[in-house]
Motif scaffolding. Structure first.
Motif, PDB file in Angstrom:
ATOM      1  N   GLY A   1       0.818  -1.213   0.000  1.00 32.46           N
ATOM      2  CA  GLY A   1       0.000   0.000   0.000  1.00 32.46           C
ATOM      3  C   GLY A   1       0.844   1.252   0.000  1.00 32.46           C
ATOM      4  N   GLN A   2       1.916   1.233   0.780  1.00 35.22           N
ATOM      5  CA  GLN A   2       2.803   2.398   0.821  1.00 35.22           C
ATOM      6  C   GLN A   2       3.497   2.612  -0.519  1.00 35.22           C
ATOM      7  N   GLU A   3       3.868   1.515  -1.159  1.00 37.43           N
ATOM      8  CA  GLU A   3       4.474   1.617  -2.488  1.00 37.43           C
ATOM      9  C   GLU A   3       3.465   2.174  -3.489  1.00 37.43           C
ATOM     10  N   ARG A   4       2.221   1.754  -3.348  1.00 40.83           N
ATOM     11  CA  ARG A   4       1.167   2.241  -4.244  1.00 40.83           C
ATOM     12  C   ARG A   4       0.935   3.735  -4.044  1.00 40.83           C
ATOM     13  N   ILE A   5       0.945   4.195  -2.790  1.00 36.54           N
ATOM     14  CA  ILE A   5       0.749   5.611  -2.507  1.00 36.54           C
ATOM     15  C   ILE A   5       1.886   6.444  -3.105  1.00 36.54           C
ATOM     16  N   THR A   6       3.093   5.942  -2.989  1.00 28.82           N
ATOM     17  CA  THR A   6       4.238   6.646  -3.577  1.00 28.82           C
ATOM     18  C   THR A   6       4.043   6.814  -5.084  1.00 28.82           C
ATOM     19  N   THR A   7       3.598   5.743  -5.740  1.00 26.35           N
ATOM     20  CA  THR A   7       3.368   5.803  -7.194  1.00 26.35           C
ATOM     21  C   THR A   7       2.250   6.788  -7.527  1.00 26.35           C
ATOM     22  N   LEU A   8       1.153   6.752  -6.747  1.00 24.35           N
ATOM     23  CA  LEU A   8       0.015   7.634  -7.009  1.00 24.35           C
ATOM     24  C   LEU A   8       0.385   9.103  -6.793  1.00 24.35           C
ATOM     25  N   LYS A   9       1.159   9.351  -5.743  1.00 25.77           N
ATOM     26  CA  LYS A   9       1.581  10.728  -5.485  1.00 25.77           C
ATOM     27  C   LYS A   9       2.472  11.241  -6.618  1.00 25.77           C
ATOM     28  N   SER A  10       3.316  10.356  -7.149  1.00 28.68           N
ATOM     29  CA  SER A  10       4.177  10.748  -8.260  1.00 28.68           C
ATOM     30  C   SER A  10       3.334  11.097  -9.479  1.00 28.68           C
ATOM     31  N   ARG A  11       2.298  10.261  -9.736  1.00 32.63           N
ATOM     32  CA  ARG A  11       1.405  10.540 -10.873  1.00 32.63           C
ATOM     33  C   ARG A  11       0.625  11.833 -10.652  1.00 32.63           C
ATOM     34  N   ALA A  12       0.173  12.063  -9.411  1.00 30.49           N
ATOM     35  CA  ALA A  12      -0.569  13.293  -9.113  1.00 30.49           C
ATOM     36  C   ALA A  12       0.319  14.520  -9.309  1.00 30.49           C
ATOM     37  N   GLY A  13       1.573  14.412  -8.892  1.00 28.39           N
ATOM     38  CA  GLY A  13       2.500  15.524  -9.075  1.00 28.39           C
ATOM     39  C   GLY A  13       2.749  15.813 -10.536  1.00 28.39           C
ATOM     40  N   ALA A  14       2.862  14.764 -11.349  1.00 30.61           N
ATOM     41  CA  ALA A  14       3.080  14.935 -12.786  1.00 30.61           C
ATOM     42  C   ALA A  14       1.882  15.614 -13.422  1.00 30.61           C
ATOM     43  N   ALA A  15       0.669  15.227 -12.983  1.00 29.98           N
ATOM     44  CA  ALA A  15      -0.544  15.839 -13.535  1.00 29.98           C
ATOM     45  C   ALA A  15      -0.614  17.313 -13.171  1.00 29.98           C
ATOM     46  N   ALA A  16      -0.241  17.629 -11.925  1.00 28.34           N
ATOM     47  CA  ALA A  16      -0.273  19.025 -11.485  1.00 28.34           C
ATOM     48  C   ALA A  16       0.719  19.873 -12.270  1.00 28.34           C
ATOM     49  N   ARG A  17       1.894  19.330 -12.506  1.00 28.22           N
ATOM     50  CA  ARG A  17       2.904  20.073 -13.268  1.00 28.22           C
ATOM     51  C   ARG A  17       2.453  20.287 -14.711  1.00 28.22           C
ATOM     52  N   ALA A  18       1.797  19.286 -15.296  1.00 32.35           N
ATOM     53  CA  ALA A  18       1.304  19.423 -16.666  1.00 32.35           C
ATOM     54  C   ALA A  18       0.247  20.511 -16.750  1.00 32.35           C
ATOM     55  N   GLN A  19      -0.633  20.530 -15.727  1.00 35.12           N
ATOM     56  CA  GLN A  19      -1.674  21.562 -15.724  1.00 35.12           C
ATOM     57  C   GLN A  19      -1.056  22.953 -15.580  1.00 35.12           C
ATOM     58  N   TYR A  20      -0.012  23.030 -14.767  1.00 38.84           N
ATOM     59  CA  TYR A  20       0.660  24.315 -14.578  1.00 38.84           C
ATOM     60  C   TYR A  20       1.283  24.790 -15.887  1.00 38.84           C
ATOM     61  N   ARG A  21       1.911  23.857 -16.612  1.00 35.90           N
ATOM     62  CA  ARG A  21       2.549  24.233 -17.875  1.00 35.90           C
ATOM     63  C   ARG A  21       1.525  24.663 -18.925  1.00 35.90           C
ATOM     64  N   SER A  22       0.298  24.100 -18.831  1.00 33.60           N
ATOM     65  CA  SER A  22      -0.731  24.475 -19.819  1.00 33.60           C
ATOM     66  C   SER A  22      -1.285  25.860 -19.570  1.00 33.60           C
ATOM     67  N   GLY A  23      -0.935  26.449 -18.430  1.00 34.76           N
ATOM     68  CA  GLY A  23      -1.364  27.810 -18.129  1.00 34.76           C
ATOM     69  C   GLY A  23      -2.626  27.866 -17.314  1.00 34.76           C
ATOM     70  N   GLY A  24      -3.403  26.814 -17.296  1.00 37.72           N
ATOM     71  CA  GLY A  24      -4.612  26.787 -16.505  1.00 37.72           C
ATOM     72  C   GLY A  24      -5.588  27.891 -16.872  1.00 37.72           C
ATOM     73  N   LEU A  25      -5.693  28.281 -18.195  1.00 41.38           N
ATOM     74  CA  LEU A  25      -6.578  29.362 -18.619  1.00 41.38           C
ATOM     75  C   LEU A  25      -8.040  28.946 -18.500  1.00 41.38           C
ATOM     76  N   PRO A  26      -8.936  29.892 -18.142  1.00 41.74           N
ATOM     77  CA  PRO A  26     -10.368  29.577 -18.074  1.00 41.74           C
ATOM     78  C   PRO A  26     -10.896  29.275 -19.475  1.00 41.74           C
ATOM     79  N   PRO A  27     -12.009  28.534 -19.600  1.00 44.28           N
ATOM     80  CA  PRO A  27     -12.553  28.144 -20.907  1.00 44.28           C
ATOM     81  C   PRO A  27     -12.839  29.331 -21.832  1.00 44.28           C
ATOM     82  N   GLY A  28     -13.366  30.470 -21.262  1.00 45.34           N
ATOM     83  CA  GLY A  28     -13.679  31.623 -22.110  1.00 45.34           C
ATOM     84  C   GLY A  28     -12.445  32.180 -22.785  1.00 45.34           C
TER      85      GLY A  28
END
Length: 351
Positions: free
Chosen positions: A90-117
């Protein structure tokens, strides 16, 4: 089974018992042994025999409690090891999930996070925006799923921790129970041995004669009820193997808590005999009592006979009114009359 042959019938074992008693030293005349009357205030040899027997009975009950606690301790230990493996995974799984969550957050940051309008205003065409919006929704769902899985895994870890805590508490309780039972066994056996050690060599020999006579009389009384009249069932194949194993251990000493190969206690002998026959059964006589019960008239070789109200002793029926058992400390695995002790139940491991 060697000397035990079914065609001789139940009476053959009675004859063997009678001969064993009547040909013992001091009984050659055919009269039962009678100890000389004790001096005033001194216990008779029969009283000593009963006291020793009672102490060993109590030791047998404590031995069963010890064996049960030992088996439960092993079960809890195995479960704790399994929980530890689940926690690590379970701890190994959490480490993997946190890594994936961090990657997703960084990708969103790079996209600029602009509103739909703003994205619609800056896009070259409405269709391009809709394609982007669809990908955005997919990304949001993936992020949501990832966070949900992360929460579930963290919840599982909390549950594992709680379960491990409960298992540890049970393990400690079993350890204490096991230690208490061990002390009781040792105290009762020591008391019995001290009683026996005070006897002279001749008295010890007479004590064995008294034990044999008591067993013979109990067997004789049991047979007189007609208990064995209709017992002529053949053993199953597994039952034959169990009987073969048990009788092959004859002559080996009783040692409390032992399951072989050099020594056995009563339930250690029966559990190992059935294990050799390919059938795992509970370790203790009290747990073996939970196996499917059969009537005495339906008894067949390989069945287990549970003795005394507290189910503190067990033997294996081998045919011809006899059973094989590990009697008590100071005695060896041997044949005895199936009715030489009070029967509580007959159980069938391969029912």
């Amino acid at each position: 089974m060697g000397a035990v042959r079914r065609r001789r019938g139940a009476s053959s074992f009675v004859v063997l018992c009678a001969l064993a008693v009547l040909t013992a030293p001091g009984l050659a005349t055919g009269t039962a042994f009678a100890a000389p009357p004790p001096e005033p205030g001194v216990k008779s040899l029969e009283q000593v025999r009963k006291e020793i027997e009672d102490l060993y009975r109590q030791a047998g009950t404590a031995t069963d409690a010890y064996n049960l606690a030992e088996a439960e301790t092993k079960t809890q230990s195995d479960k704790i090891v399994e929980i530890a493996k689940q926690v690590a995974a379970g701890q190994e799984r959490i480490t993997t999930l946190k890594s994936r969550a961090g990657a997703a957050a960084r990708a969103q940051y790079r996209s600029g996070g602009l509103p739909p309008g703003a994205q619609l205003a800056l896009s070259d065409s409405p269709s391009q925006f809709l394609d982007g919006a669809d990908r955005l929704r997919q990304g949001e769902k993936a992020t949501s799923d990832l966070l949900s899985e992360l929460n579930r895994t963290q919840s599982d870890l909390q549950q594992y921790a709680q379960e491990a805590s409960t298992r540890w508490a049970t393990l400690e309780a079993n350890r204490i129970k096991q230690e208490d039972s061990k002390k009781q066994v040792e105290q009762k056996i020591k008391a019995a041995e001290e009683l026996e050690s005070k006897l002279e060599a001749e008295e010890k020999a007479k004590l064995i004669q008294l034990e044999q006579e008591a067993q013979y009389q109990a067997q004789k009384a049991w047979l007189s009820t007609g208990a064995m009249k209709d017992v002529n069932n053949a053993a199953s194949e597994a039952g034959k193997r169990a009987v073969q194993f048990a009788t092959a251990q004859m002559g080996k000493p009783y040692v409390w808590g032992a399951t072989g190969p050099g020594s056995f206690d009563c339930s250690g002998l029966t559990s190992q005999a059935w294990r050799a026959a390919g059938k795992g059964i509970p370790r203790t006589s009290q747990e073996q009592l939970r196996l499917p019960k059969v009537a005495i008239k339906d008894m067949r070789p390989g069945d287990l006979i549970i003795y005394f109200d507290d189910a503190s002793h067990v033997g294996m029926y081998v045919g011809d009114g006899a059973m094989v058992h590990a009697p008590r400390p100071g005695r060896n695995v041997t044949l005895a009359g199936a009715g030489s002790m009070p029967i509580k139940a007959v159980v069938r491991p391969d029912a």
